[in-house]
Motif scaffolding. Structure first.
Motif, PDB file in Angstrom:
ATOM      1  N   UNK A  59       0.799  -1.219   0.000  1.00 33.27           N
ATOM      2  CA  UNK A  59       0.000   0.000   0.000  1.00 33.27           C
ATOM      3  C   UNK A  59       0.832   1.269   0.000  1.00 33.27           C
ATOM      4  N   UNK A  60       2.084   1.169   0.447  1.00 30.91           N
ATOM      5  CA  UNK A  60       2.952   2.342   0.493  1.00 30.91           C
ATOM      6  C   UNK A  60       3.349   2.833  -0.891  1.00 30.91           C
ATOM      7  N   UNK A  61       3.281   1.945  -1.885  1.00 28.64           N
ATOM      8  CA  UNK A  61       3.775   2.303  -3.210  1.00 28.64           C
ATOM      9  C   UNK A  61       2.879   3.329  -3.899  1.00 28.64           C
ATOM     10  N   UNK A  62       1.604   3.341  -3.581  1.00 28.78           N
ATOM     11  CA  UNK A  62       0.718   4.356  -4.154  1.00 28.78           C
ATOM     12  C   UNK A  62       1.045   5.757  -3.610  1.00 28.78           C
ATOM     13  N   UNK A  63       1.156   5.868  -2.280  1.00 27.05           N
ATOM     14  CA  UNK A  63       1.412   7.194  -1.710  1.00 27.05           C
ATOM     15  C   UNK A  63       2.828   7.668  -2.021  1.00 27.05           C
ATOM     16  N   UNK A  64       3.778   6.736  -2.105  1.00 29.02           N
ATOM     17  CA  UNK A  64       5.147   7.136  -2.425  1.00 29.02           C
ATOM     18  C   UNK A  64       5.226   7.708  -3.841  1.00 29.02           C
ATOM     19  N   UNK A  65       4.563   7.063  -4.797  1.00 34.35           N
ATOM     20  CA  UNK A  65       4.598   7.578  -6.168  1.00 34.35           C
ATOM     21  C   UNK A  65       3.857   8.907  -6.281  1.00 34.35           C
ATOM     22  N   UNK A  66       2.725   9.020  -5.560  1.00 31.74           N
ATOM     23  CA  UNK A  66       1.986  10.293  -5.575  1.00 31.74           C
ATOM     24  C   UNK A  66       2.830  11.405  -4.957  1.00 31.74           C
ATOM     25  N   UNK A  67       3.500  11.112  -3.851  1.00 30.56           N
ATOM     26  CA  UNK A  67       4.333  12.116  -3.178  1.00 30.56           C
ATOM     27  C   UNK A  67       5.553  12.471  -4.019  1.00 30.56           C
ATOM     28  N   UNK A 103      -1.944  16.431   3.259  1.00 34.58           N
ATOM     29  CA  UNK A 103      -3.157  15.612   3.327  1.00 34.58           C
ATOM     30  C   UNK A 103      -2.961  14.370   2.466  1.00 34.58           C
ATOM     31  N   UNK A 104      -3.152  13.200   3.074  1.00 35.56           N
ATOM     32  CA  UNK A 104      -3.084  11.926   2.351  1.00 35.56           C
ATOM     33  C   UNK A 104      -4.494  11.359   2.237  1.00 35.56           C
ATOM     34  N   UNK A 105      -4.910  11.060   1.031  1.00 35.80           N
ATOM     35  CA  UNK A 105      -6.196  10.385   0.813  1.00 35.80           C
ATOM     36  C   UNK A 105      -5.890   8.931   0.485  1.00 35.80           C
ATOM     37  N   UNK A 106      -6.145   8.082   1.468  1.00 36.90           N
ATOM     38  CA  UNK A 106      -5.742   6.674   1.393  1.00 36.90           C
ATOM     39  C   UNK A 106      -6.873   5.794   1.927  1.00 36.90           C
ATOM     40  N   UNK A 107      -6.807   4.490   1.688  1.00 40.09           N
ATOM     41  CA  UNK A 107      -7.820   3.594   2.247  1.00 40.09           C
ATOM     42  C   UNK A 107      -7.747   3.543   3.768  1.00 40.09           C
ATOM     43  N   UNK A 108      -8.838   3.181   4.386  1.00 38.06           N
ATOM     44  CA  UNK A 108      -8.885   2.998   5.828  1.00 38.06           C
ATOM     45  C   UNK A 108      -8.320   1.621   6.170  1.00 38.06           C
ATOM     46  N   UNK A 109      -7.192   1.612   6.850  1.00 36.56           N
ATOM     47  CA  UNK A 109      -6.558   0.364   7.285  1.00 36.56           C
ATOM     48  C   UNK A 109      -5.681   0.694   8.482  1.00 36.56           C
ATOM     49  N   UNK A 133       5.014   7.880   6.835  1.00 37.51           N
ATOM     50  CA  UNK A 133       6.466   7.835   6.656  1.00 37.51           C
ATOM     51  C   UNK A 133       6.847   7.767   5.185  1.00 37.51           C
ATOM     52  N   UNK A 134       6.199   6.896   4.431  1.00 36.78           N
ATOM     53  CA  UNK A 134       6.583   6.708   3.036  1.00 36.78           C
ATOM     54  C   UNK A 134       6.234   7.917   2.181  1.00 36.78           C
ATOM     55  N   UNK A 135       5.106   8.557   2.472  1.00 36.54           N
ATOM     56  CA  UNK A 135       4.761   9.780   1.745  1.00 36.54           C
ATOM     57  C   UNK A 135       5.772  10.885   2.032  1.00 36.54           C
ATOM     58  N   UNK A 136       6.121  11.062   3.303  1.00 38.13           N
ATOM     59  CA  UNK A 136       7.057  12.136   3.665  1.00 38.13           C
ATOM     60  C   UNK A 136       8.472  11.847   3.172  1.00 38.13           C
ATOM     61  N   UNK A 137       8.874  10.601   3.173  1.00 44.70           N
ATOM     62  CA  UNK A 137      10.190  10.251   2.630  1.00 44.70           C
ATOM     63  C   UNK A 137      10.270  10.589   1.148  1.00 44.70           C
ATOM     64  N   UNK A 138       9.197  10.264   0.409  1.00 50.73           N
ATOM     65  CA  UNK A 138       9.179  10.579  -1.017  1.00 50.73           C
ATOM     66  C   UNK A 138       9.100  12.082  -1.265  1.00 50.73           C
ATOM     67  N   UNK A 139       8.405  12.808  -0.404  1.00 48.95           N
ATOM     68  CA  UNK A 139       8.361  14.269  -0.532  1.00 48.95           C
ATOM     69  C   UNK A 139       9.747  14.871  -0.355  1.00 48.95           C
TER      70      UNK A 139
END
Length: 494
Positions: free
Chosen positions: A313-321, A345-351, A371-377
């Motif tokens: 699931x981290x791969x979606x937010x990492x690529x978006x970021x 703001x992260x729009x992600x599934x509820x998990x 973490x993964x979104x901020x690392x990619x940012x």
């Protein structure tokens, strides 16, 4: 006294009749008509010629990737603890090789265990839909069993690939018997549920067990299956893959000795929980005979390969970021500063188990949207180095983490086939930058090219093996379906 006996006897008699009926069902199934029997028949009857060129190509890619992540996984703290435990508790057994460790060999089941742990120790292994990690549960067991066989009876490369594919196929069908299994899990970690079954099936095929023994191998493995999701994002999660590989191998070996188990373990029997214990909406169907034009699931759906070691699931937010990172670099000084950012703001599934605002370990970081979104940012990408202690503790990373909010849109389900990742960054001046990923590079809908897959393999394998041996491994896997003896592959791992 007489009246009391009259009152009790009918209840006791009713219970006795009910129990007898259940026992009769369990004692006297009609083997030809059961789901369990159909799985046993498939495993015992399927032949190499039933593997299409597409399935062979895709499964060889899986073998190569799994070996690579196992090799780099052999450098982790978790792997080393497990290996030392096995050496000290059970001692050396000069039979089966261990990823990344020259001169160390263990018993077949322990080798399957530690190599399975290595494969998942960084959460870098392949993922399928419905969600599970199929290769790590199967490949270490097939490698160990092949190592165990005498030189005169080593399986051919094609027989090796057939066993591997049988293990993948069984997992895929079991997951498709439940709608619950199609979503990101909440109760059981899927590789601990279907993984032992896949490992048992693969090993039963490689051992050439008959239909009945194959069914019993699955039933034995079902008694060794299941682990709770509470241990996700901990050092114990890699044990799930190791145990799936080891216990499936043990189940097949026990079945080969004649050990029996429920002939209805995969069937839906009212009042008796079999495999349905893991999935409440479990609705099994018989498996088609391989002689009736059976199409392997791997032909219909490719595998998902990860570009960096973290929960899928981290791969979606990492690529978006990462796409937002490019925008920030374009309007700024070339380096991202937390001072530029007001809100993320992260729009992600509820998990719940991958919602970790401030991860404190590499295992938590691998399961953290934030973490993964901020690392990619910050860096424009997420890599193996992103999960080192120094990278995790960076002040600028923690500054960004403190600005993160999550939203869970209704159209973004916790399902690897349907979800998306969206990152919205509000800058201090009020500008808003957005990035969205619907299908990341490496997803089964957008698979890695052979060039990208081999690059990943080389980067992983060369951490522990010399470049020449890494290249020979690539060649051995590429030629596997044409090798008379899989010893060529086994020797490159030693």
């Amino acid at each position: 006294m007489f009246k009391l006996q009259k009152t009790v006897r009918p209840i006791w008699a009713a219970r006795r009749i009910h129990n007898s009926a259940v026992e009769a069902v369990l004692r006297s199934p009609t083997p030809e008509e059961t789901v369990t029997a159909s799985f046993g028949k498939f495993i015992s009857k399927v032949k190499p010629q039933h593997l299409s060129s597409v399935v062979l190509h895709r499964s060889k890619r899986m073998v190569l990737d799994s070996i690579g992540v196992g090799l780099i996984g052999s450098t982790t703290e978790v792997f080393e603890m497990v290996l030392q435990h096995c050496k000290h508790m059970y001692g050396h057994d000069n039979i089966c090789s261990v990823y990344g460790k020259r001169g160390i060999k263990l018993s077949p089941t322990l080798a399957a265990f530690v190599n399975g742990v290595a494969t998942h120790s960084m959460d870098f292994d392949d993922t399928w839909h419905p969600a599970t990690h199929p290769s790590g549960a199967v490949l270490p067991a097939v490698l160990a069993l092949s190592d165990m066989m005498p030189a005169s009876r080593k399986p051919s490369g094609l027989d090796f690939l057939l066993a591997f594919n049988v293990g993948i196929e069984i997992q895929g069908h079991l997951m498709r018997f439940s709608n619950e299994a199609r979503n990101i899990p909440k109760r059981f970690h899927p590789p601990t549920v279907v993984g032992p079954m896949g490992s048992a099936a693969a090993c039963a095929r490689l051992l050439s067990l008959d239909s009945s023994q194959c069914s019993h191998a699955l039933a034995i493995a079902a008694s060794l299956a299941g682990a709770p999701m509470a241990n996700a994002a901990t050092q114990s999660k890699p044990l799930h893959i190791g145990n799936a590989s080891r216990l499936g191998l043990e189940a097949a070996l026990l079945a080969s000795r004649g050990l029996e188990a429920s002939p209805l373990v995969l069937d839906a029997v009212a009042g008796v929980a079999g495999f349905s214990a893991f999935y409440e909406d479990y609705k099994p169907q018989p498996l088609d005979s391989p002689h009736n034009g059976h199409a392997f699931l791997l032909e219909e759906q490719d595998m998902g390969f990860k570009r960096f070691p973290a929960h899928l699931g981290m791969h979606w937010v990492a690529d978006a970021a990462a796409s937002v990172h490019k925008l920030l670099v374009g309007i700024g000084p070339g380096k991202i500063s937390p001072d530029q950012v007001q809100d993320i703001l992260l729009r992600v599934p509820l998990s719940k188990y991958i919602n970790r605002p401030f991860p404190e370990s590499e295992h938590e970081a691998r399961h953290s949207f934030q973490f993964n979104a901020c690392s990619a940012l910050l860096d424009g990408e997420v890599t193996v180095q992103s999960f080192t202690p120094g990278a995790i503790s960076r002040p600028e990373l923690h500054a960004l983490l403190s600005r993160v909010r999550l939203e869970h849109p209704h159209d973004n389900p916790a399902n690897f086939n349907l979800m998306y990742g969206e990152v919205q960054v509000t800058l201090v001046g009020g500008d808003i930058l957005k990035g969205r990923c619907d299908t990341f590079y490496g997803h089964w809908r957008n698979p890695l090219t052979n060039e990208s897959l081999r690059k990943k393999f080389r980067n992983n394998a060369e951490v522990v093996l010399p470049s020449a041996k890494v290249e020979r491994l690539i060649e051995a896997v590429d030629e596997l379906d044409r090798l008379d003896d899989c010893q060529d592959l086994l020797s490159q791992l030693q």
